[in-house]
Design a protein around this motif. Structure first.
Motif, PDB file in Angstrom:
ATOM      1  N   LEU A  19       0.809  -1.219   0.000  1.00  0.00           N
ATOM      2  CA  LEU A  19       0.000   0.000   0.000  1.00  0.00           C
ATOM      3  C   LEU A  19       0.843   1.271   0.000  1.00  0.00           C
ATOM      4  O   LEU A  19       0.300   2.372  -0.017  1.00  0.00           O
ATOM      5  CB  LEU A  19      -0.946   0.005   1.199  1.00  0.00           C
ATOM      6  CG  LEU A  19      -2.074  -1.022   1.123  1.00  0.00           C
ATOM      7  CD1 LEU A  19      -2.880  -1.033   2.407  1.00  0.00           C
ATOM      8  CD2 LEU A  19      -2.967  -0.762  -0.062  1.00  0.00           C
ATOM      9  N   CYS A  20       2.154   1.128   0.006  1.00  0.00           N
ATOM     10  CA  CYS A  20       3.037   2.287  -0.021  1.00  0.00           C
ATOM     11  C   CYS A  20       2.830   3.030  -1.346  1.00  0.00           C
ATOM     12  O   CYS A  20       2.839   2.437  -2.416  1.00  0.00           O
ATOM     13  CB  CYS A  20       4.488   1.843   0.151  1.00  0.00           C
ATOM     14  SG  CYS A  20       5.568   3.186   0.617  1.00  0.00           S
ATOM     15  N   GLY A  21       2.609   4.328  -1.245  1.00  0.00           N
ATOM     16  CA  GLY A  21       2.354   5.137  -2.435  1.00  0.00           C
ATOM     17  C   GLY A  21       0.894   5.196  -2.829  1.00  0.00           C
ATOM     18  O   GLY A  21       0.538   5.771  -3.849  1.00  0.00           O
ATOM     19  N   LYS A  22       0.023   4.607  -1.999  1.00  0.00           N
ATOM     20  CA  LYS A  22      -1.412   4.600  -2.279  1.00  0.00           C
ATOM     21  C   LYS A  22      -2.164   5.259  -1.126  1.00  0.00           C
ATOM     22  O   LYS A  22      -1.621   5.443  -0.045  1.00  0.00           O
ATOM     23  CB  LYS A  22      -1.904   3.158  -2.455  1.00  0.00           C
ATOM     24  CG  LYS A  22      -1.258   2.454  -3.619  1.00  0.00           C
ATOM     25  CD  LYS A  22      -1.737   1.034  -3.715  1.00  0.00           C
ATOM     26  CE  LYS A  22      -1.032   0.335  -4.886  1.00  0.00           C
ATOM     27  NZ  LYS A  22      -1.400  -1.068  -4.962  1.00  0.00           N
ATOM     28  N   TYR A  23      -3.407   5.597  -1.382  1.00  0.00           N
ATOM     29  CA  TYR A  23      -4.258   6.157  -0.339  1.00  0.00           C
ATOM     30  C   TYR A  23      -5.024   5.031   0.331  1.00  0.00           C
ATOM     31  O   TYR A  23      -5.447   4.082  -0.325  1.00  0.00           O
ATOM     32  CB  TYR A  23      -5.210   7.200  -0.919  1.00  0.00           C
ATOM     33  CG  TYR A  23      -4.482   8.486  -1.250  1.00  0.00           C
ATOM     34  CD1 TYR A  23      -4.346   9.487  -0.298  1.00  0.00           C
ATOM     35  CD2 TYR A  23      -3.906   8.677  -2.490  1.00  0.00           C
ATOM     36  CE1 TYR A  23      -3.653  10.650  -0.585  1.00  0.00           C
ATOM     37  CE2 TYR A  23      -3.213   9.831  -2.790  1.00  0.00           C
ATOM     38  CZ  TYR A  23      -3.094  10.820  -1.829  1.00  0.00           C
ATOM     39  OH  TYR A  23      -2.399  11.960  -2.108  1.00  0.00           O
ATOM     40  N   ALA A  24      -5.197   5.153   1.653  1.00  0.00           N
ATOM     41  CA  ALA A  24      -5.826   4.079   2.411  1.00  0.00           C
ATOM     42  C   ALA A  24      -6.522   4.626   3.646  1.00  0.00           C
ATOM     43  O   ALA A  24      -6.268   5.748   4.079  1.00  0.00           O
ATOM     44  CB  ALA A  24      -4.773   3.056   2.832  1.00  0.00           C
ATOM     45  N   THR A  25      -7.392   3.803   4.205  1.00  0.00           N
ATOM     46  CA  THR A  25      -8.010   4.077   5.500  1.00  0.00           C
ATOM     47  C   THR A  25      -7.420   3.084   6.486  1.00  0.00           C
ATOM     48  O   THR A  25      -7.433   1.880   6.242  1.00  0.00           O
ATOM     49  CB  THR A  25      -9.540   3.918   5.424  1.00  0.00           C
ATOM     50  OG1 THR A  25     -10.044   4.934   4.560  1.00  0.00           O
ATOM     51  CG2 THR A  25     -10.180   4.050   6.795  1.00  0.00           C
ATOM     52  N   ILE A  26      -6.885   3.605   7.585  1.00  0.00           N
ATOM     53  CA  ILE A  26      -6.254   2.779   8.608  1.00  0.00           C
ATOM     54  C   ILE A  26      -7.237   2.653   9.771  1.00  0.00           C
ATOM     55  O   ILE A  26      -7.591   3.652  10.393  1.00  0.00           O
ATOM     56  CB  ILE A  26      -4.921   3.398   9.078  1.00  0.00           C
ATOM     57  CG1 ILE A  26      -3.962   3.545   7.900  1.00  0.00           C
ATOM     58  CG2 ILE A  26      -4.309   2.567  10.196  1.00  0.00           C
ATOM     59  CD1 ILE A  26      -2.695   4.311   8.217  1.00  0.00           C
ATOM     60  N   ASN A  27      -7.679   1.443  10.034  1.00  0.00           N
ATOM     61  CA  ASN A  27      -8.612   1.175  11.136  1.00  0.00           C
ATOM     62  C   ASN A  27      -7.843   0.618  12.323  1.00  0.00           C
ATOM     63  O   ASN A  27      -6.990  -0.242  12.173  1.00  0.00           O
ATOM     64  CB  ASN A  27      -9.688   0.187  10.684  1.00  0.00           C
ATOM     65  CG  ASN A  27     -10.521   0.755   9.563  1.00  0.00           C
ATOM     66  OD1 ASN A  27     -11.058   1.846   9.678  1.00  0.00           O
ATOM     67  ND2 ASN A  27     -10.616   0.031   8.467  1.00  0.00           N
ATOM     68  N   MET A  28      -8.190   1.116  13.513  1.00  0.00           N
ATOM     69  CA  MET A  28      -7.488   0.743  14.730  1.00  0.00           C
ATOM     70  C   MET A  28      -8.393  -0.054  15.659  1.00  0.00           C
ATOM     71  O   MET A  28      -9.603  -0.096  15.472  1.00  0.00           O
ATOM     72  CB  MET A  28      -7.012   2.004  15.460  1.00  0.00           C
ATOM     73  CG  MET A  28      -6.257   3.001  14.591  1.00  0.00           C
ATOM     74  SD  MET A  28      -4.651   2.445  14.108  1.00  0.00           S
ATOM     75  CE  MET A  28      -3.653   3.354  15.222  1.00  0.00           C
ATOM     76  N   GLU A  29      -7.774  -0.640  16.688  1.00  0.00           N
ATOM     77  CA  GLU A  29      -8.495  -1.444  17.687  1.00  0.00           C
ATOM     78  C   GLU A  29      -9.531  -0.611  18.441  1.00  0.00           C
ATOM     79  O   GLU A  29      -9.290   0.555  18.726  1.00  0.00           O
ATOM     80  CB  GLU A  29      -7.513  -1.984  18.730  1.00  0.00           C
ATOM     81  CG  GLU A  29      -6.598  -3.047  18.235  1.00  0.00           C
ATOM     82  CD  GLU A  29      -5.663  -3.545  19.329  1.00  0.00           C
ATOM     83  OE1 GLU A  29      -5.779  -3.120  20.503  1.00  0.00           O
ATOM     84  OE2 GLU A  29      -4.799  -4.366  19.001  1.00  0.00           O
TER      85      GLU A  29
END
Length: 159
Positions: A19-29
């Protein structure tokens, strides 16, 4: 077409370099903060470095449940600007980049209504790698914060 989703299993290595260089949503605990539509800039063994509207941030991998790639339209990409990736530098602790900066520091939440969800607009005074602490100043008070309790940090837009 389904988006690329990487699920982090607790206690197992988490490789999200795809996913490096891409847009993402990071979900946490649990009650931990998440990061929506961030540009993944670099991935290290313990942290993911990202950019959000020109501000640099880190998310601790140990608190991430999953990361979902976000498909961006041309208009969205133009608004966000160019996403420049970096190589991870193992010789420098990633939190050193924030020393001297005002940051929003998100703390790991162990209970639903935690007393301190984090520190906002706090100045990072120094990093003590040996004791795994950072010293911050919020308003007129100074605090030592354990690195293990930080689930994320991002440069503040308050100042």
């Amino acid at each position: 077409m389904a988006a690329n989703r990487l699920i982090h299993e607790t206690g197992k290595p988490f490789d999200c370099t795809s996913l490096c260089g891409k847009y993402a949503t990071i979900n946490m605990e649990g009650q931990d903060v998440g990061y929506a539509r961030v540009g993944v800039v670099s991935v290290g063994p313990e942290y993911i470095m990202f950019r959000f509207r020109g501000r640099l941030g880190l998310a601790a991998k140990r608190y991430i449940t999953d990361i979902v790639e976000v498909k961006m339209t041309e208009r969205m990409l133009k608004k966000e600007g160019e996403l420049v990736t970096e190589d991870w530098d193992e010789s420098v602790h990633p939190l050193k980049r924030f020393v001297g900066e005002r940051c929003d520091i998100h703390m790991h939440q162990t209970r639903m209504f935690e007393a301190t969800p984090g520190f906002f607009g706090a100045k990072v005074l120094y990093l003590d790698e040996r004791n795994q602490l950072i010293r911050i100043k919020e308003n007129s008070s100074q605090f030592n914060v354990s690195l293990s309790m930080i689930c994320g940090i991002i440069e503040s837009q308050m100042y």
